[in-house]
Motif scaffolding. Structure first.
Motif, PDB file in Angstrom:
ATOM      1  N   ASP A  60       0.827  -1.200   0.000  1.00  0.00           N
ATOM      2  CA  ASP A  60       0.000   0.000   0.000  1.00  0.00           C
ATOM      3  C   ASP A  60       0.867   1.259   0.000  1.00  0.00           C
ATOM      4  N   LEU A  61       1.899   1.222   0.801  1.00  0.00           N
ATOM      5  CA  LEU A  61       2.732   2.425   0.959  1.00  0.00           C
ATOM      6  C   LEU A  61       3.711   2.594  -0.198  1.00  0.00           C
ATOM      7  N   HIS A  62       4.123   1.492  -0.788  1.00  0.00           N
ATOM      8  CA  HIS A  62       5.095   1.543  -1.885  1.00  0.00           C
ATOM      9  C   HIS A  62       4.544   0.765  -3.069  1.00  0.00           C
ATOM     10  N   PRO A  63       3.638   1.386  -3.797  1.00  0.00           N
ATOM     11  CA  PRO A  63       2.980   0.686  -4.904  1.00  0.00           C
ATOM     12  C   PRO A  63       3.997   0.222  -5.951  1.00  0.00           C
ATOM     13  N   VAL A 249       4.225  -3.087 -21.296  1.00  0.00           N
ATOM     14  CA  VAL A 249       3.365  -2.403 -20.339  1.00  0.00           C
ATOM     15  C   VAL A 249       3.429  -0.924 -20.674  1.00  0.00           C
ATOM     16  N   VAL A 250       2.290  -0.356 -21.040  1.00  0.00           N
ATOM     17  CA  VAL A 250       2.247   1.067 -21.398  1.00  0.00           C
ATOM     18  C   VAL A 250       2.218   1.942 -20.149  1.00  0.00           C
ATOM     19  N   SER A 251       1.422   1.520 -19.180  1.00  0.00           N
ATOM     20  CA  SER A 251       1.286   2.308 -17.948  1.00  0.00           C
ATOM     21  C   SER A 251       0.665   1.445 -16.864  1.00  0.00           C
ATOM     22  N   LEU A 252       0.785   1.909 -15.642  1.00  0.00           N
ATOM     23  CA  LEU A 252       0.105   1.265 -14.510  1.00  0.00           C
ATOM     24  C   LEU A 252      -0.955   2.232 -13.984  1.00  0.00           C
ATOM     25  N   GLU A 253      -2.062   1.660 -13.543  1.00  0.00           N
ATOM     26  CA  GLU A 253      -3.155   2.499 -13.045  1.00  0.00           C
ATOM     27  C   GLU A 253      -2.879   2.987 -11.630  1.00  0.00           C
ATOM     28  N   HIS A 254      -3.403   4.169 -11.348  1.00  0.00           N
ATOM     29  CA  HIS A 254      -3.381   4.738 -10.005  1.00  0.00           C
ATOM     30  C   HIS A 254      -4.733   4.414  -9.381  1.00  0.00           C
ATOM     31  N   LYS A 255      -4.741   3.466  -8.469  1.00  0.00           N
ATOM     32  CA  LYS A 255      -6.001   2.884  -8.024  1.00  0.00           C
ATOM     33  C   LYS A 255      -6.371   3.267  -6.583  1.00  0.00           C
ATOM     34  N   LEU A 256      -7.654   3.047  -6.277  1.00  0.00           N
ATOM     35  CA  LEU A 256      -8.159   3.249  -4.920  1.00  0.00           C
ATOM     36  C   LEU A 256      -7.439   2.360  -3.915  1.00  0.00           C
ATOM     37  N   GLY A 257      -7.148   1.162  -4.322  1.00  0.00           N
ATOM     38  CA  GLY A 257      -6.497   0.220  -3.422  1.00  0.00           C
ATOM     39  C   GLY A 257      -5.727  -0.819  -4.201  1.00  0.00           C
ATOM     40  N   LEU A 258      -5.317  -1.865  -3.489  1.00  0.00           N
ATOM     41  CA  LEU A 258      -4.563  -2.957  -4.105  1.00  0.00           C
ATOM     42  C   LEU A 258      -3.325  -2.405  -4.822  1.00  0.00           C
ATOM     43  N   HIS A 259      -2.674  -1.448  -4.157  1.00  0.00           N
ATOM     44  CA  HIS A 259      -1.538  -0.758  -4.786  1.00  0.00           C
ATOM     45  C   HIS A 259      -0.364  -1.682  -5.078  1.00  0.00           C
TER      46      HIS A 259
END
Lengths: 570, 570
Positions: A60-63, A249-259
């Protein structure tokens, strides 16, 4: 985040509620005797407690991040994954022919739940691989099986599922990714895929993408879709990952959780792929994988909920605030009625959801072992319920866990909010819960309700049997089952639009009645504690089945009476 | 984040559901005629749409930070605040004697909701100031009033509430902060306070802290607590903020949501304070402020929910996915039954929660205007319901809004998740929802249920009156009210432990019946759309009142049957 694997709870459920012995009695699963299962539960539980649980906050702290095209995973995740792979926990159900343990899915389900409780974002990785193993076991050529399965089962490589595209989410048939034959038996895959869980990592030797794409002669819609294995690195003749495939991989999503789980946008530029299953048979192959994945995601919800429950209970037992004179008081906030209500609700809900998931797994195992259509139908009926209800319980329980913490729940350092954020996606991915409910009232009722009625017969028989000794518990369960039966009879007599209008409430009512049934079974087999928990569930939570049945039968007309313009008026 | 202020909805509610005309007919609020109210709604709505809504994401992406002891607020927040202050929107209800508009709280409630929808984290700032104005108006000396009220009302200064300490959350009486007389009429305040919303900012000329602390001769518990005004900068004889007081922001919390609102740990080191109200009378003064603040927080939930609803509806009307043949189909996901169910549920829930909050405000206004005990009792009864139900609706609606977005809902850039994260604290602060429910079944039932029965009489009379023209809607409302009446009769006959065991379910049942009542009123006054929405609510949502009534009556025995050890078994 200390976590205690609920090993004794699984044992009780296996022995007294979902009857794992029925599974062990089959030739196929004869090796799953009590001793073996105990050893598995203990070892997987210990690994979850000792290795995975300490990683939960790290993710969570270090996605996970994308650096120069390479995914860097959260601190400790590589070691955590290594422990999963070395323990054989990627898939305890995989075929022994390719190095698996061949254990019942019921056992794998318990292992998955424990890993999910301890570290949901990392557990998603082997869950994806499990689905891929399942799909390959059923649909791949012997050559592909021999090459990929041993490495996936051992955890040396990991697997992903590539379905979604920006315009094709729930409507998978709208996908545009293309597959062109290369003339050498391979295919060139081109297209963009989104929401690819664990689309890449820095700890497995290869990442194997199962990609849905359309062949040049594929018709529009789901019937023109084929499935391809597209490895990140193309294995050489010895099976060693070699040249990089033309994918990224083009990009990673910035998500609510499951970082901690990298959710990737994947780009395929004529990447080399191998057909899995038949041409245009992609959906059938995906469905094999999706059914188990849906069970797996339901179990993610339950696992996250269990983690949140333990976390909240530990907090409640430490926090002193005000006083409430109650029998056996602890002097902590657990003595306060509403805190007690929340925690007992959490425990009762988790028991019910876990029992439903395990009963679902037993049905799948029995279908595998016996090939009997009744078991297949039962498993098919329970799958959308396990997925939607398990994830709804996971969300509700995590929310309650946060609330138990009071002000501390809103502070991220506490960790309570993370459970709620992480689990939130489980109601969305692998088919939204709305899609699950449509599956339940449409496809799973194509038998005219037969599988549902058979289950209701069992529930009512269970209530009848318990009526003598526990009338206060048995009668409400019987009545609720009758109400659900009448609702089911109404439902199967309607057209699809009326069914869909009340689909999710119907699913909730079904889950509630099932939950009460399993609580009643537990009360019959267990002591006073089981009876008390069943009593709590049946007297305080079961009554909402009636509201859901009423909603389920309300029909489409009233639902569509408000026009889009009416909805938009401000 | 485009937002459209629901001005026409407020007008309809004022005219046909909560009868603002009753308020305007009093001498006290004679100026609140339809024209004035319309102008207020339009102007505050426009400001919310144009100025505040564009700030919503800023606060989330660029949280307030503490730099060298100074709070730096999110980009644009200073300008947003300026617009609020200049519009007179800090408090439209404040006393004209000190520069306020003296409008009914009902109007302020609508204004608050619109600002909350547009930018919840910034709106929390004037909401805190509103509470402080209220407390000073009722309890401060004329000198304090003359000095502080004009600056608070104009928004030149802002106000905070300092109750909580690490060991004293819900149990305020456990606080340890001390107040020592300085001998010159002022007091030296020493202690640490936590969770101080908007503990500081960089856009108001002063920050005025109302702090609860104990005088040397204060007894333990709530009866020994006094209230003090402790300004950040001590005003000189002209009222200009001068020398810095000996207080500081120690740190800001890292929260799940509401990032734009700095939540401070405050340290008071012999800070100079002025007594507000009587010595040891701090709780009474706080309660004045808390009652309105509880209404205000309930409205925050509704506001956030409205924002989430508009956001989700806009998404649904753009997103194409699959096809569903329905009358008046849009070709978007809004045609799908479960998406329609979610959005209509959101709209129906918001209508009900808004009507309850406004009815609560009307009761408060009538109590102010007439001094009649019946209105006071009605307001007191409705306050915990508005707070807990409004915030639960806010959370549920925001969760549904996220779900409507499917996979996009889990991606932070979409903004759907922010509504759910931001609103989450409203169920916790200003008294957790569990505390609200205890207030309802204990303090608010000290009249033996009289205020509740009077409300139920009105609900039943309304149902009787509608029975002729809308029997399908009226009958279920009447029956539900009867069920709630029986549950209330049972409740007031029990001891506190039985009441507390079912307190929150009881509150939910009460809110559900009230919601149905107001929907029925709207259906009686409005056209087909109002009837359809009422029909949706009454046939699909109202039935859960029965489950909540059953839960409310389940009692304490079964709740405490599971020991702490039973709960901890894994």
């Amino acid at each position: 985040m200390p976590y205690r694997a609920p090993v004794s709870e699984f044992r009780f459920l296996f022995d007294h509620v979902v009857e794992l012995a029925t599974v062990s009695a089959t030739e196929r699963f004869a090796e799953a005797d009590a001793e073996t299962v105990d050893a598995i539960l203990s070892e997987a539980g210990k690994m979850s407690e000792d290795v995975l649980a300490p990683l939960q906050r790290n993710g969570d702290l270090h996605p996970a991040v994308l650096e120069n095209g390479v995914v860097r995973t959260s601190p400790g995740y590589a070691d955590g994954y290594k422990a999963i792979a070395e323990g054989g926990w990627v898939s305890t159900s995989a075929d022994p022919e390719h190095g698996g343990m061949g254990l019942p899915l019921t056992v794998t389900t318990a292992v998955n739940e424990m890993m999910a409780s301890a570290c949901l974002s990392l557990q998603l990785n082997p869950l994806m691989t499990q689905g891929q193993i399942e799909a390959l076991e059923h649909h791949a050529s012997d050559e592909i099986k021999a090459l990929y399965l041993p490495k996936l089962i051992s955890g040396e490589w990991s697997g992903t599922m590539n379905l979604t595209e920006p315009q094709a989410g729930s409507d998978v048939g709208a996908l545009r990714s293309k597959a062109e034959p290369n003339g050498d038996g391979t295919y060139a895959i081109t297209g963009q895929k989104i929401y690819i869980s664990w689309g890449d990592n820095d700890f497995t030797g290869n990442v194997c993408h199962l990609v849905l794409a359309r062949l040049p002669d594929g018709v529009p819609g789901t019937k023109g879709i084929s499935l391809f294995m597209v490895p990140r690195n193309i294995p050489d003749e010895n099976g060693t990952p070699g040249v990089a495939n033309t994918l990224k991989v083009v990009s990673l999503e910035h998500k609510l959780g499951l970082h901690g789980s990298p959710t990737a946008v994947m780009q395929y530029d004529g990447a080399t792929g191998w057909l899995i299953g038949k041409e245009h048979g992609g959906m059938a192959a995906m469905f094999t994988m999706m059914n188990n994945a849906r069970l797996g995601v339901g179990v993610q919800g339950i696992g996250a909920g269990e983690g949140a429950y333990q976390h909240a209970l530990a907090y409640a037992l430490e926090r002193k605030q005000g006083r409430a004179a109650v029998p056996g008081g602890t002097g902590t906030i657990l003595d306060h009625a509403d805190v007690r209500r929340m925690l007992t609700t959490m425990k009762a809900e988790l028991f019910a959801a876990r029992a439903i998931a395990l009963a679902n797994a037993v049905a799948l195992d029995m279908a595998t072992a016996t090939g009997q259509a009744d078991w297949t139908a039962r498993a098919a009926l329970l799958t959308p319920i396990t997925k939607a209800h398990g994830t709804e319980v996971g969300m509700a329980v995590s929310e309650l866990g946060l609330q138990v913490h009071g002000g501390m729940g809103f502070i991220e350092e506490t960790g309570a909010a993370q459970y709620a954020r992480d689990v939130r996606v489980t109601a969305i991915y692998e088919g939204t819960n709305g899609i699950q409910s449509m599956d339940l009232v449409a496809r799973k009722m194509m038998d005219g309700g037969e599988a549902a009625y058979r289950l209701l017969d069992e529930i009512e028989a269970g209530a009848e049997a318990a009526r003598e000794t526990m009338p206060d518990l048995a009668q409400p369960v019987w009545s609720a089952a009758e109400n659900l039966r009448e609702t089911t009879e109404w439902l199967v007599g309607q057209d699809m639009s009326d069914r869909f209008a009340g689909a999710l409430p119907y699913l909730r009512a079904f889950a509630r009645v099932l939950g009460a049934h399993y609580h009643l079974k537990a009360a019959s087999a267990g002591g006073d504690t089981r009876k008390s928990l069943a009593g709590f569930y049946i007297s305080r939570l079961l009554p909402d089945h009636a509201a859901n049945c009423a909603h389920a039968r309300a029909g489409a007309e009233g639902l569509y009476a408000l026009s889009p313009e009416d909805l938009a008026v401000a």
